[in-house]
Scaffold this motif. Sequence first.
Motif, PDB file in Angstrom:
ATOM      1  N   PHE A  81       4.830   6.997  -3.065  1.00 28.45           N
ATOM      2  CA  PHE A  81       4.793   6.263  -4.508  1.00 28.45           C
ATOM      3  C   PHE A  81       6.359   6.129  -4.913  1.00 28.45           C
ATOM      4  CE2 PHE A  81       3.463   6.257  -8.955  1.00 28.45           C
ATOM      5  CZ  PHE A  81       3.311   4.692  -9.248  1.00 28.45           C
ATOM      6  N   GLU A  82       6.794   7.095  -4.847  1.00 29.65           N
ATOM      7  CA  GLU A  82       8.155   7.109  -5.565  1.00 29.65           C
ATOM      8  C   GLU A  82       8.976   6.161  -4.603  1.00 29.65           C
ATOM      9  OE1 GLU A  82      11.463   9.630  -8.130  1.00 29.65           O
ATOM     10  OE2 GLU A  82      10.021  10.820  -6.736  1.00 29.65           O
ATOM     11  N   GLN A  83       8.891   6.270  -3.320  1.00 28.88           N
ATOM     12  CA  GLN A  83       9.908   5.359  -2.248  1.00 28.88           C
ATOM     13  C   GLN A  83       9.568   3.930  -2.774  1.00 28.88           C
ATOM     14  OE1 GLN A  83       8.573   6.810   1.424  1.00 28.88           O
ATOM     15  NE2 GLN A  83      10.165   8.195   1.606  1.00 28.88           N
ATOM     16  N   HIS A  84       8.425   3.579  -2.827  1.00 26.99           N
ATOM     17  CA  HIS A  84       8.031   2.268  -3.382  1.00 26.99           C
ATOM     18  C   HIS A  84       8.510   1.961  -4.839  1.00 26.99           C
ATOM     19  CE1 HIS A  84       5.742   0.919   0.045  1.00 26.99           C
ATOM     20  NE2 HIS A  84       4.784   1.846  -0.368  1.00 26.99           N
ATOM     21  N   CYS A  85       8.526   2.749  -5.909  1.00 22.97           N
ATOM     22  CA  CYS A  85       9.111   2.603  -7.054  1.00 22.97           C
ATOM     23  C   CYS A  85      10.665   2.559  -7.005  1.00 22.97           C
ATOM     24  CB  CYS A  85       8.667   3.739  -8.083  1.00 22.97           C
ATOM     25  SG  CYS A  85       7.028   3.819  -8.212  1.00 22.97           S
ATOM     26  N   LYS A  86      11.200   3.169  -6.035  1.00 29.58           N
ATOM     27  CA  LYS A  86      12.872   3.126  -6.268  1.00 29.58           C
ATOM     28  C   LYS A  86      13.400   1.645  -5.486  1.00 29.58           C
ATOM     29  CE  LYS A  86      13.896   8.096  -5.390  1.00 29.58           C
ATOM     30  NZ  LYS A  86      14.341   9.039  -4.288  1.00 29.58           N
ATOM     31  N   LYS A  87      12.573   1.397  -5.189  1.00 27.05           N
ATOM     32  CA  LYS A  87      12.882  -0.100  -4.592  1.00 27.05           C
ATOM     33  C   LYS A  87      12.872  -1.359  -5.416  1.00 27.05           C
ATOM     34  CE  LYS A  87      11.665   0.955   0.153  1.00 27.05           C
ATOM     35  NZ  LYS A  87      10.464   0.641   1.246  1.00 27.05           N
ATOM     36  N   GLY A  88      11.990  -0.921  -6.548  1.00 24.30           N
ATOM     37  CA  GLY A  88      12.038  -1.808  -7.755  1.00 24.30           C
ATOM     38  C   GLY A  88      11.008  -2.815  -7.544  1.00 24.30           C
ATOM     39  N   TYR A 126       9.479   5.268 -13.697  1.00 23.94           N
ATOM     40  CA  TYR A 126       9.915   3.827 -13.343  1.00 23.94           C
ATOM     41  C   TYR A 126       9.228   2.883 -13.922  1.00 23.94           C
ATOM     42  CZ  TYR A 126      12.001   6.557  -9.356  1.00 23.94           C
ATOM     43  OH  TYR A 126      12.909   7.425  -8.487  1.00 23.94           O
ATOM     44  N   ASP A 127       8.653   3.043 -15.151  1.00 27.83           N
ATOM     45  CA  ASP A 127       7.956   2.166 -15.899  1.00 27.83           C
ATOM     46  C   ASP A 127       7.029   1.349 -15.085  1.00 27.83           C
ATOM     47  OD1 ASP A 127       7.372   1.047 -18.543  1.00 27.83           O
ATOM     48  OD2 ASP A 127       8.908  -0.555 -18.120  1.00 27.83           O
ATOM     49  N   VAL A 128       6.111   1.966 -14.540  1.00 28.46           N
ATOM     50  CA  VAL A 128       4.806   1.354 -13.661  1.00 28.46           C
ATOM     51  C   VAL A 128       3.639   1.598 -14.551  1.00 28.46           C
ATOM     52  CG1 VAL A 128       3.719   1.445 -11.542  1.00 28.46           C
ATOM     53  CG2 VAL A 128       5.945   1.709 -11.613  1.00 28.46           C
ATOM     54  N   LEU A 129       2.649   0.652 -14.669  1.00 32.41           N
ATOM     55  CA  LEU A 129       1.541   0.733 -15.260  1.00 32.41           C
ATOM     56  C   LEU A 129       0.616   1.319 -14.326  1.00 32.41           C
ATOM     57  CD1 LEU A 129       1.134  -2.304 -17.475  1.00 32.41           C
ATOM     58  CD2 LEU A 129       1.298  -0.128 -18.195  1.00 32.41           C
ATOM     59  N   ILE A 130      -0.376   2.283 -14.872  1.00 31.08           N
ATOM     60  CA  ILE A 130      -1.526   2.897 -13.828  1.00 31.08           C
ATOM     61  C   ILE A 130      -2.633   2.067 -14.432  1.00 31.08           C
ATOM     62  CG2 ILE A 130      -2.809   4.766 -12.851  1.00 31.08           C
ATOM     63  CD1 ILE A 130      -0.204   6.358 -13.118  1.00 31.08           C
ATOM     64  N   ILE A 131      -3.414   1.387 -13.636  1.00 29.64           N
ATOM     65  CA  ILE A 131      -4.789   0.726 -13.851  1.00 29.64           C
ATOM     66  C   ILE A 131      -5.691   1.822 -13.075  1.00 29.64           C
ATOM     67  CG2 ILE A 131      -6.525  -0.933 -13.637  1.00 29.64           C
ATOM     68  CD1 ILE A 131      -4.091  -2.886 -13.829  1.00 29.64           C
ATOM     69  N   GLU A 132      -6.588   2.650 -13.912  1.00 28.83           N
ATOM     70  CA  GLU A 132      -7.515   3.447 -13.299  1.00 28.83           C
ATOM     71  C   GLU A 132      -8.779   3.020 -13.373  1.00 28.83           C
ATOM     72  OE1 GLU A 132      -9.121   8.365 -13.348  1.00 28.83           O
ATOM     73  OE2 GLU A 132      -7.376   7.383 -14.920  1.00 28.83           O
ATOM     74  N   ASP A 133      -9.486   2.814 -12.235  1.00 33.27           N
ATOM     75  CA  ASP A 133     -11.059   2.273 -12.150  1.00 33.27           C
ATOM     76  C   ASP A 133     -11.852   3.551 -12.099  1.00 33.27           C
ATOM     77  OD1 ASP A 133     -13.545   1.318 -11.709  1.00 33.27           O
ATOM     78  OD2 ASP A 133     -13.036   0.170 -10.167  1.00 33.27           O
ATOM     79  N   THR A 185       0.731  -1.203  -0.006  1.00 38.39           N
ATOM     80  CA  THR A 185      -0.005   0.099  -0.038  1.00 38.39           C
ATOM     81  C   THR A 185       1.066   1.136  -0.074  1.00 38.39           C
ATOM     82  OG1 THR A 185      -0.139   0.097   2.581  1.00 38.39           O
ATOM     83  CG2 THR A 185      -1.958  -1.217   1.151  1.00 38.39           C
ATOM     84  N   VAL A 186       0.436   2.062  -0.689  1.00 34.25           N
ATOM     85  CA  VAL A 186       1.093   3.476  -0.684  1.00 34.25           C
ATOM     86  C   VAL A 186       0.357   4.531   0.255  1.00 34.25           C
ATOM     87  CG1 VAL A 186      -0.367   4.411  -2.800  1.00 34.25           C
ATOM     88  CG2 VAL A 186       2.085   5.528  -2.362  1.00 34.25           C
TER      89      VAL A 186
END
Length: 474
Positions: free
Chosen positions: A234-241, A275-282, A221-222
Amino acid sequence: MTILSLISKNQTDDGQKYAHLEQLFKTAIRDGILKPGEKLPPLRTAAWEAKCSLGTMSRVYSSLERKGLVSAKVGRGTFVEEAANIGADVILPNPQHSRREHPLKNDYTVDLGMNAIANDWGEEIIRWALQRTSTKASSFNLMTYRDGFGDAQQKLALRAFLPEPLRGISDDRILINHGAQNGVYTALGRLSSPGDTICQEPLSYPGVSAAISQLGLSSLTVETDDQGICPISFEQHCKKGRVRILVTTATGHNPTCITTPLSRRKEIGAIARKYDVLIIEDDIYGFLYPDAPPPYAELFPEQAIYLSGLAKRITPSLRIGFAVAPPHLTMLMAQGITAQTWMVSPILINAAIEIASRTDDLTDFTRQTTATAKERHNLTSRILSPYIDSYASCQSHAWVRLPETISISQLVRRASKVGVHILDGSRFANNTTSGRHNVRLSIMAPETIQELERGLIKLSTALSNPNERSCDFF
């Protein structure tokens, strides 16, 4: 073999303790190692045996409860559900009957649990559309197999249901599916791999967690604030790969009612692209917010997948949804639909096309729903304000925070016994701390405002007696 010995013999060192332990418990229930009615080990005992933290094991137990596999009894422990009940409320619990007779009074349950939008128009228009389909649809449409990618002409006709910024996109970016939930499941299943991590908001529609669990994916969770997802977190999680996909509801969030402003969406999208993360927007409730900021699929077309459907807008029986994504991703998702169900029913697609032609009716319905929502929120706030700490509103529901002195689980049970069905905020939680002092009220579900008022009065009576053991208030 006991569940403790099963845990002891099946340790994991791959860093995915939570998912591994949850699967062990689910296997034990399925195989009868844990029998219906059996009490689970105390949290500390189970955590010690698993060599994990108490928080990790608590998260496992909470997830099992959200999926309907176990139930927690206050002061007694956590028990395996009876076989007949397992899975009955995997996503959201429902009353036995939406208008069931109360066992003690000549009364029925007012359902404020299921997030629906009551409307007579929906029933009238679906009957009209099906009748038109039965006489107008070509034999080619009705008698021919198609693949999951869909027909260009059908996509063109159904653009009326997309938000204005997306109506000019090419048809290779549009996919017709079986609804937003099917879109979430298909996207997660086709666009992620074992070991990928899915990032969620702390509170979200439980169908997302159900899909993540069934697909065997991991989640985290973010942090969020009053504008939605926090960019720093969000970026902190992304940095961890660790993040492959972010799942979010940016407009009319369920359950918190937050609509993320444009500036924040741009920040989140930029981080996802970096960070090449896909966003799924509901965006299932997006039609009720014509002035909302553009969706991520418009702002970041190469990085986002937009999902919506007609279940809330017209009727739950019209299982038609839409995905908007880069062409290579819609093709992958189309393969998923073909593998699951081959194609979306042409009968439903043609019915949706007929409804799309009634643009004035669609506009009027949105306008009427918005006006009705305002009236119902005013009523709800007025009746409940003496007993609550805070009240957030949006076009489909209310998110209510209650004093910490009130046991939410007890309140839900007492409310049910007096004839009103509400949802514990923890049903939407993706961690162990969110939503513990909240309830979600689906104030648009009752057919009339008088029925809503009846349910709210019952709920206020329960709230005015927080220490009352007896539930027979009426």
